[in-house]
Design a protein around this motif. Structure first.
Motif, mmCIF file in Angstrom:
data_model
loop_
_atom_site.group_PDB
_atom_site.id
_atom_site.type_symbol
_atom_site.label_atom_id
_atom_site.label_comp_id
_atom_site.label_asym_id
_atom_site.label_seq_id
_atom_site.Cartn_x
_atom_site.Cartn_y
_atom_site.Cartn_z
ATOM 1 N N ALA A 150 0.823 -1.201 0.000
ATOM 2 C CA ALA A 150 0.000 0.000 0.000
ATOM 3 C C ALA A 150 0.863 1.259 0.000
ATOM 4 O O ALA A 150 0.525 2.270 -0.624
ATOM 5 N N ALA A 151 2.006 1.194 0.688
ATOM 6 C CA ALA A 151 2.906 2.347 0.712
ATOM 7 C C ALA A 151 3.506 2.614 -0.659
ATOM 8 O O ALA A 151 3.984 3.722 -0.921
ATOM 9 N N LEU A 152 3.472 1.596 -1.541
ATOM 10 C CA LEU A 152 4.085 1.717 -2.863
ATOM 11 C C LEU A 152 3.066 1.502 -3.978
ATOM 12 O O LEU A 152 3.460 1.324 -5.142
ATOM 13 N N ARG A 153 1.794 1.563 -3.652
ATOM 14 C CA ARG A 153 0.759 1.122 -4.595
ATOM 15 C C ARG A 153 0.673 1.988 -5.840
ATOM 16 O O ARG A 153 0.165 1.557 -6.877
ATOM 17 N N ASP A 154 1.150 3.223 -5.781
ATOM 18 C CA ASP A 154 1.077 4.101 -6.947
ATOM 19 C C ASP A 154 2.267 3.931 -7.883
ATOM 20 O O ASP A 154 2.324 4.571 -8.935
ATOM 21 N N HIS A 155 3.227 3.085 -7.511
ATOM 22 C CA HIS A 155 4.390 2.905 -8.373
ATOM 23 C C HIS A 155 4.034 2.003 -9.547
ATOM 24 O O HIS A 155 3.411 0.954 -9.369
ATOM 25 N N PRO A 156 4.421 2.384 -10.751
ATOM 26 C CA PRO A 156 3.999 1.616 -11.935
ATOM 27 C C PRO A 156 4.625 0.240 -12.054
ATOM 28 O O PRO A 156 4.158 -0.580 -12.854
ATOM 29 N N ASN A 157 5.688 -0.050 -11.274
ATOM 30 C CA ASN A 157 6.346 -1.359 -11.377
ATOM 31 C C ASN A 157 6.088 -2.250 -10.176
ATOM 32 O O ASN A 157 6.823 -3.224 -9.957
ATOM 33 N N ILE A 158 5.070 -1.943 -9.393
ATOM 34 C CA ILE A 158 4.737 -2.737 -8.208
ATOM 35 C C ILE A 158 3.260 -3.119 -8.241
ATOM 36 O O ILE A 158 2.392 -2.267 -8.485
#
Length: 465
Positions: A69-77
């Motif tokens: 959730a902390a990285l949910r906006d990253h396009p490679n995750i």
């Protein structure tokens, strides 16, 4: 847990088709009836009947969701949307990826993938790791099954909960792996959990993607550990990627290429990487000194008032501490330089097994501390989560002992398994005191930890001459 097409999860997600799975669980395509969209659903097997395993599995599923959730906006995750329960077991709701994992791509191309695809995989995962490391998150399980390539060629990193089944070549704790052994960095085997370890794991993944060969995969966990710490694989035939992969597999994390450096190498091959000596003999006694006593330290500090300091670690007489509050414990830092180890002579026939026994014991201690320090759990759940990896470690160390060829090594490794059991029993016996808010006594766990340190140290003279 009942899992089949048509099952409704949490009154909202209806399973449609099985996408894959293994010994620990399965991944399904499901329909979100509330939003009318398709999602991926990850289930976990065989935890509902065991309260300890259920608590630990739910805690780690939630931890994965928090990380993602902390990285949910990253396009490679791969984004994780939610964690729910079904029949007493955790179910993770994730973005549905239309594509295949690198492992699946290699199944179709066992000789390795083309250079352009491998480079695209490298850059995508590097971007994901860069974002994770900047957020203070270490993936700890980068490997081909956890790297997805969409039908459009986009690369995604998944599974931030390291929650895979513990097969023969994996170090586990009740459904949560520390990492698949063949992809674990040497320093992580010795208790150092650094961001550089993810770069190593990506290097191993890229080596396999380019050649079809997993450079450190062997037929058992001890053999894989020995390969990681002693074996230098041949330079891969990976074209322009070769130098970058070699730089990522430097056994010394202090000189291993980092994310930014690997990116530059993929764009410009002329980047100087310091050459290092081969990895020295396993730092057996250093691992023992580093990890032994940490569990007693965690118990004493995680279950007492914030005002107490590390100087109040339990003595041989034991310590009584209130079980009502549980601040996070930070383990003391101890150097793991192989130069400090006693195990620097010639390895005997059971040297690799001795290394495996200490590594597994050390990881069990580390995972106990992780469970003890989980801020999302109650004191009772923290203690329960601390006990399970010790029991899992006991089983694994006993398995290692069964392969030992010398009576002395077999007996000492079995003694370490008994020490882990004694620590687990001592902690579990304190659950009634924690539930009632009474004082928690660390004497038995502390004594078992001291004995584990002694037995692990003895292996240095038994397995090396």
């Amino acid at each position: 847990m009942s899992v089949h097409a048509g099952v409704l999860i949490a009154g909202r997600y209806r399973l449609v088709a099985r996408l894959g799975g293994g010994g620990m669980g399965e991944v399904w395509q499901a329909r979100d009836l509330s939003l009318n969209v398709d999602v991926a659903v990850k289930t976990v097997r065989n935890v509902a009947e065991d309260p300890e395993r259920r608590r630990a599995a739910i805690a780690y599923a939630r931890k994965e969701a928090q990380h993602a959730a902390a990285l949910r906006d990253h396009p490679n995750i791969v984004a994780v949307h939610d964690v729910v329960e079904h029949d007493g077991a955790p179910v993770t709701i994730m973005r549905l990826v239309q594509g295949r994992s690198v492992a699946q791509l290699l199944d179709a191309a066992p000789g390795g993938l083309d250079e352009a695809t491998v480079e695209r995989i490298a850059l995508g995962v590097l971007d994901a790791l860069d974002a994770a490391h900047r957020a203070g998150i270490r993936h700890r399980d980068v490997k081909p099954p956890n790297v997805m390539v969409t039908d459009a060629g986009h690369v995604l990193l998944t599974d931030f909960g390291i929650a895979k089944h513990g097969a023969d070549t994996r170090i586990t704790r009740d459904g949560a792996v520390v990492g698949t052994v063949a992809y674990i960095a040497p320093e992580r085997l010795m208790g150092q959990d650094l961001p550089a370890g993810d770069v190593w794991s990506l290097g191993v993944t890229l080596y396999q993607a380019a050649t079809g060969i997993s450079p450190f995969e062997r037929d058992s966990a001890p053999a894989s550990i020995h390969a990681i710490t002693h074996h230098q694989p041949p330079r891969p035939a990976a074209g322009a990627l070769t130098s970058a992969i070699v730089a990522m597999l430097d056994k010394d994390p202090s000189t291993r290429a980092g994310v930014a450096q690997v990116r530059r190498m993929l764009g410009d091959e002329v980047v100087a990487i310091p050459r290092k000596r081969e990895w020295l003999a396993p730092a057996l006694s250093v691992v023992a000194v580093t990890m032994a006593g940490l569990l007693a330290f965690a118990v004493t500090n995680a279950l007492k008032d914030d005002s107490d300091t590390p100087e109040s670690m339990p003595s041989d007489r034991g310590t009584s501490t209130p079980a009502a509050t549980t601040p996070v414990t930070t383990a003391p830092t101890v150097s793991t330089s192989p130069k400090s180890a006693k195990a620097t002579g010639s390895p005997g026939p059971d040297a690799s097994l001795c290394t495996a026994a200490v590594t597994i014991s050390s990881n069990a201690l580390q995972l106990s501390i992780i469970g003890m320090n989980d801020p999302n759990n109650s004191p009772v759940d923290r203690m329960t989560s601390a006990v399970q990896p010790l029991r899992t470690g006991t089983t694994q160390v006993n398995e290692v002992a069964g392969h030992a060829t010398t009576p002395a090594a077999k007996a000492k490794i079995q003694a370490m398994a008994n020490d882990l059991t004694a620590m687990a029993d001592a902690l579990y016996a304190q659950l009634p005191a924690i539930r009632s808010g009474q004082d928690f006594n660390t004497k038995a766990a502390d004594l078992a930890g001291k004995q584990l340190r002694t037995d692990a140290g003895d292996l240095g003279s038994i397995c090396w001459t």
